[in-house]
Design a protein around this motif. Structure first.
Motif, PDB file in Angstrom:
ATOM      1  N   SER A   1      23.604  24.590  69.423  1.00  0.00           N
ATOM      2  CA  SER A   1      22.747  24.405  70.599  1.00  0.00           C
ATOM      3  C   SER A   1      21.368  23.935  70.180  1.00  0.00           C
ATOM      4  CB  SER A   1      22.667  25.700  71.414  1.00  0.00           C
ATOM      5  OG  SER A   1      22.239  26.771  70.612  1.00  0.00           O
ATOM      6  N   TRP A   2      20.775  23.078  71.023  1.00  0.00           N
ATOM      7  CA  TRP A   2      19.473  22.489  70.719  1.00  0.00           C
ATOM      8  C   TRP A   2      18.797  22.018  71.990  1.00  0.00           C
ATOM      9  CZ3 TRP A   2      24.150  20.214  70.068  1.00  0.00           C
ATOM     10  CH2 TRP A   2      24.347  18.943  70.592  1.00  0.00           C
ATOM     11  N   THR A   3      17.552  21.575  71.836  1.00  0.00           N
ATOM     12  CA  THR A   3      16.778  21.012  72.943  1.00  0.00           C
ATOM     13  C   THR A   3      16.394  19.586  72.575  1.00  0.00           C
ATOM     14  OG1 THR A   3      14.623  21.669  72.081  1.00  0.00           O
ATOM     15  CG2 THR A   3      15.798  23.293  73.449  1.00  0.00           C
TER      16      THR A   3
ATOM     17  N   LEU B   1      11.879  22.908  85.429  1.00  0.00           N
ATOM     18  CA  LEU B   1      10.587  23.131  84.782  1.00  0.00           C
ATOM     19  C   LEU B   1      10.644  22.991  83.265  1.00  0.00           C
ATOM     20  CD1 LEU B   1       9.287  26.141  86.886  1.00  0.00           C
ATOM     21  CD2 LEU B   1       8.662  23.724  87.091  1.00  0.00           C
ATOM     22  N   ARG B   2      11.811  23.201  82.679  1.00  0.00           N
ATOM     23  CA  ARG B   2      11.944  23.106  81.226  1.00  0.00           C
ATOM     24  C   ARG B   2      12.735  21.870  80.868  1.00  0.00           C
ATOM     25  NH1 ARG B   2      14.353  28.788  79.550  1.00  0.00           N
ATOM     26  NH2 ARG B   2      16.002  27.790  80.689  1.00  0.00           N
ATOM     27  N   ASP B   3      12.677  21.513  79.567  1.00  0.00           N
ATOM     28  CA  ASP B   3      13.459  20.374  79.079  1.00  0.00           C
ATOM     29  C   ASP B   3      14.944  20.681  79.134  1.00  0.00           C
ATOM     30  OD1 ASP B   3      11.424  18.599  78.498  1.00  0.00           O
ATOM     31  OD2 ASP B   3      11.169  19.345  76.447  1.00  0.00           O
ATOM     32  N   TRP B   4      15.718  19.638  79.023  1.00  0.00           N
ATOM     33  CA  TRP B   4      17.159  19.791  78.938  1.00  0.00           C
ATOM     34  C   TRP B   4      17.517  20.521  77.657  1.00  0.00           C
ATOM     35  CZ3 TRP B   4      18.444  14.014  80.136  1.00  0.00           C
ATOM     36  CH2 TRP B   4      18.316  13.801  81.498  1.00  0.00           C
ATOM     37  N   SER B   5      18.651  21.183  77.696  1.00  0.00           N
ATOM     38  CA  SER B   5      19.203  21.783  76.486  1.00  0.00           C
ATOM     39  C   SER B   5      20.634  21.269  76.338  1.00  0.00           C
ATOM     40  CB  SER B   5      19.167  23.311  76.554  1.00  0.00           C
ATOM     41  OG  SER B   5      19.931  23.782  77.653  1.00  0.00           O
ATOM     42  N   TYR B   6      21.156  21.387  75.120  1.00  0.00           N
ATOM     43  CA  TYR B   6      22.450  20.792  74.785  1.00  0.00           C
ATOM     44  C   TYR B   6      23.299  21.790  74.019  1.00  0.00           C
ATOM     45  CZ  TYR B   6      19.663  16.634  75.721  1.00  0.00           C
ATOM     46  OH  TYR B   6      18.845  15.713  76.307  1.00  0.00           O
ATOM     47  N   TRP B   7      24.627  21.660  74.179  1.00  0.00           N
ATOM     48  CA  TRP B   7      25.599  22.424  73.403  1.00  0.00           C
ATOM     49  C   TRP B   7      26.632  21.463  72.864  1.00  0.00           C
ATOM     50  CZ3 TRP B   7      27.864  26.745  77.023  1.00  0.00           C
ATOM     51  CH2 TRP B   7      26.934  27.780  77.160  1.00  0.00           C
ATOM     52  N   LEU B   8      27.152  21.807  71.711  1.00  0.00           N
ATOM     53  CA  LEU B   8      28.345  21.164  71.181  1.00  0.00           C
ATOM     54  C   LEU B   8      29.290  22.283  70.779  1.00  0.00           C
ATOM     55  CD1 LEU B   8      30.085  18.833  70.136  1.00  0.00           C
ATOM     56  CD2 LEU B   8      28.788  18.936  67.997  1.00  0.00           C
ATOM     57  N   ASP B   9      30.432  22.366  71.444  1.00  0.00           N
ATOM     58  CA  ASP B   9      31.454  23.354  71.107  1.00  0.00           C
ATOM     59  C   ASP B   9      32.552  22.681  70.294  1.00  0.00           C
ATOM     60  OD1 ASP B   9      30.342  25.561  72.339  1.00  0.00           O
ATOM     61  OD2 ASP B   9      31.507  25.372  74.176  1.00  0.00           O
ATOM     62  N   THR B  10      32.878  23.304  69.175  1.00  0.00           N
ATOM     63  CA  THR B  10      34.006  22.868  68.356  1.00  0.00           C
ATOM     64  C   THR B  10      34.975  24.036  68.275  1.00  0.00           C
ATOM     65  OG1 THR B  10      32.589  21.413  67.044  1.00  0.00           O
ATOM     66  CG2 THR B  10      34.727  22.011  66.089  1.00  0.00           C
ATOM     67  N   PHE B  11      36.189  23.809  68.751  1.00  0.00           N
ATOM     68  CA  PHE B  11      37.238  24.824  68.672  1.00  0.00           C
ATOM     69  C   PHE B  11      38.229  24.398  67.599  1.00  0.00           C
ATOM     70  CE2 PHE B  11      35.769  25.124  73.053  1.00  0.00           C
ATOM     71  CZ  PHE B  11      35.627  26.487  73.215  1.00  0.00           C
ATOM     72  N   ASN B  12      38.360  25.203  66.562  1.00  0.00           N
ATOM     73  CA  ASN B  12      39.403  25.028  65.545  1.00  0.00           C
ATOM     74  C   ASN B  12      40.415  26.135  65.819  1.00  0.00           C
ATOM     75  OD1 ASN B  12      38.076  22.901  64.131  1.00  0.00           O
ATOM     76  ND2 ASN B  12      36.724  24.413  63.198  1.00  0.00           N
TER      77      ASN B  12
END
Length: 163
Positions: A11-13, A126-137
């Protein structure tokens, strides 16, 4: 059900969308060595959750357990095979996924790597976007500690544009 799930969430912004932070984020592994408690189980499910967050400079934080509750993936065993389909909740609208694959069916000894990404905005903007990358093994049947370091039997990439 003899299933091993490794769920990696990065997760990141906006701060990590470019430059050195993006380089560190993009260098994050897509698979990790399993803890020793995952190897040699007798038909029990095992979950290895790894979280990497911008706040922690993308240093992996691992948790493990034997319950599939809380894991965003649907697993169904039938006719000697395992059907795998990660869940995408309706509130996760970006990127749009109008036509999803119906799932993957694994035979014992096979495993799938399934990747999905998301973009979120704050409720009132009000806040910046945030992002997720899910990896399922996800492996069906007995596994070795380094199973997710190699090439998967099936690879599904549902990553879309998140701007």
């Amino acid at each position: 059900m003899d299933v091993t799930v490794q769920w990696i969430r990065t997760s990141w912004t906006k701060q990590s969308r470019g430059g050195e932070a993006a380089t560190r984020r993009n260098a994050a592994p897509v698979g990790f060595v399993l803890p020793s408690s995952a190897v040699g189980r007798d038909g029990e499910p095992f979950v290895h959750a790894v979280r990497m967050d911008e706040r922690d400079d993308f240093v992996p934080q691992a948790h493990q357990g034997d319950s599939l509750r809380g894991v965003d993936v649907q697993l169904r065993e039938a006719d000697g095979r395992l059907r795998v389909l990660p869940r995408v909740r309706p509130m996760f609208g970006v990127p749009p996924r109008p036509r999803r694959r119906p799932g993957v069916r694994l035979e014992p000894g096979q495993w799938v790597r399934w990747r999905l990404n998301y973009r979120f905005s704050s409720a009132v903007g009000l806040r910046d976007w945030s992002y997720w990358l899910d990896t399922f093994n996800i492996a069906y049947g007995p596994v070795g500690a380094e199973v997710f370091l190699g090439a998967p039997t099936v690879h599904v990439d549902e990553q879309g544009p998140v701007r």
